[in-house]
Design an enzyme around this catalytic site. Sequence first.
Site, short mmCIF file in Angstrom:
data_model
loop_
_atom_site.label_atom_id
_atom_site.label_comp_id
_atom_site.label_asym_id
_atom_site.label_seq_id
_atom_site.Cartn_x
_atom_site.Cartn_y
_atom_site.Cartn_z
N ALA A 111 0.82 -1.21 0.00
CA ALA A 111 0.00 0.00 0.00
C ALA A 111 0.85 1.26 0.00
O ALA A 111 0.46 2.27 -0.57
CB ALA A 111 -0.93 0.00 1.20
N THR A 112 2.05 1.20 0.60
CA THR A 112 2.91 2.39 0.58
C THR A 112 3.28 2.76 -0.85
O THR A 112 3.17 3.91 -1.25
CB THR A 112 4.19 2.14 1.42
OG1 THR A 112 3.81 2.04 2.79
CG2 THR A 112 5.19 3.25 1.27
N GLN A 135 -6.60 -0.81 5.25
CA GLN A 135 -7.24 -1.40 6.44
C GLN A 135 -8.71 -1.74 6.20
O GLN A 135 -9.38 -2.23 7.11
CB GLN A 135 -7.16 -0.42 7.62
CG GLN A 135 -5.77 -0.04 8.06
CD GLN A 135 -5.08 -1.13 8.84
OE1 GLN A 135 -5.67 -2.15 9.19
NE2 GLN A 135 -3.81 -0.95 9.12
N HIS A 167 -0.73 -7.86 3.10
CA HIS A 167 -0.53 -8.45 4.43
C HIS A 167 -1.50 -7.95 5.48
O HIS A 167 -1.43 -8.36 6.63
CB HIS A 167 0.93 -8.26 4.88
CG HIS A 167 1.29 -6.88 5.30
ND1 HIS A 167 1.53 -6.55 6.60
CD2 HIS A 167 1.43 -5.75 4.59
CE1 HIS A 167 1.83 -5.25 6.67
NE2 HIS A 167 1.78 -4.76 5.45
N THR A 173 9.32 -7.02 -13.00
CA THR A 173 8.64 -8.31 -13.10
C THR A 173 7.64 -8.46 -11.96
O THR A 173 7.97 -8.22 -10.80
CB THR A 173 9.67 -9.44 -13.03
OG1 THR A 173 10.59 -9.26 -14.08
CG2 THR A 173 9.00 -10.80 -13.19
N CYS A 196 4.75 1.77 12.28
CA CYS A 196 5.80 2.58 11.69
C CYS A 196 6.35 3.58 12.68
O CYS A 196 7.50 3.97 12.62
CB CYS A 196 5.27 3.34 10.48
SG CYS A 196 4.17 2.39 9.47
#
Lengths: 84, 449
Positions: free
Chosen positions: B119-120, B227, B249, B287, B373
Amino acid sequence: MAASTRSQVISLYRMMLKESNKFPSYNYRTYALRRVRDAFRANGKIEDPKAVERLMEEGQRTLALIQRQVSIGQMYKSQRTVVE
Amino acid sequence: MLSSGRTVSSRLLRPASWLPLWQGSEGRTASTVQKELIKKWELEKDELRPLYMDFQATTPMDPRVLDAMLPYQVNYYGNPHSRTHAYGWESETAMETARKQVADLIGADPREIIFTSGATESNNIAIKGLARFYQTKKRHIITTQTEHKCVLDSCRVLEAEGFSITYLPVQKNGLLDLELLEASIRPDTSLVSVMTVNNEIGVKQPIKDIGKICRSKGVFFHTDAAQAVGKIPINVTDWKIDLMSISGHKIYGPKGVGALYVRRRPRVRLEPLQNGGGQERGLRSGTVPTPLTVGLGAACSIAQQEMEYDHQRVSMLANRLIEKILSEIPDVTMNGDPEQRYAGCINLSFAYVEGESLLMALKDVALSSGSACTSASLEPSYVLRAIGADEDLAHSSIRFGIGRFTTEEEVDYTAEKCITQVRRLREMSPLWEMVQEGIDLKSIKWTQH
């Protein structure tokens, strides 16, 4: 449901619970047991033979998946968690 | 180089220099050493692991996801972009099936899904990519103060490039004021970025209304749904979303993979951040990692199938935890709107208790005071400060994450431990003593100057 199908369903159910119970990971084990029970309960009223057959096939596939994942889990066991 | 004391059997074992026990084991047989090692491992197994209550940081992989991925980690290793042989084709088919599974979960077309590393990266491509593409005409971006660090940081970078950014405040309940948003949109606004479910307090923004406002004003709308995807029903068409970030994840999938939804009609154009072979419609060269995308696809399809079941269970467990804690200890506040929220993320502030000391006391439970984080710093969370929480409450907050694999026993254990530890810490706290004596803490002057 024919008697023969009923006994097949029950035997698959027992087999799935037995295999799920072998997950070494506490969280996977409890989830698998709970999910199998709830799925059989939710589908318990289904009488249509076609639908039953389809669900039985899905169950067989899931049973094989559980067996594979149990073997992997047993290869990489970790410590028990504090609630066990 | 065998020492004379060793027996022949040791020669059967390869020297394992990476095992520290092997050093200085002169005079002992290899089998003794091995036995000692096994004993040590067995002892390590006896130590108990803390239970996991931090499902917003990451989730364990679902065994069904791992089962789908393994064949692509073992036998089907082809490059999905190889067009000349079967190894490439089988990987490509798997990747496209996964793309469809992701698209189905959010009501999109498979061609609108771009695989990324998480997502980052998705947030970076969406924000920087869109801003840079339209920069000649539009140089203003709107976001909120409670966004994830990667959105805020991408905006900071754009600010340095000369863009103007509006960081909208949120209300006390953590929700965005729609009138304020509407008033903040300027003729040169290119993008509005608001996250769907907040990672720290779990509030659910009115995405559908925001989408409507943005569409009517001709502004692109990006949402960070890391989320939210797979946990609440999302439809990009109904909600008029132009760009959406997805993480693997956070939905019981593998780490290191995510996706970006990029609307085709009306078309959203982006400037790629990473250039190269032109994979993923040229927006994300490199890839595509087939096993990871297969895992993400499986996680999405399981999430779709289990959404209702998971939702019921997570809500039940969350209520159980909240009721237990709130009924046993006074002065506990729940952060974020009580209604508009995702049930599995509970953020509680325990007044007169320092969050970090509570976390230390609760070492049997893997918990966090906020986002992973920023968990290394002792600064109070910027999200809690943005919702107007007092400094002391922001310092005393803990986030409880409940997920698919959480059990009743784990919730009860966490609640009990939490109750005892909060009571113990409060007994030691001079602040708590003063409050019991009826002193208003706000009336105290702490410093002389």
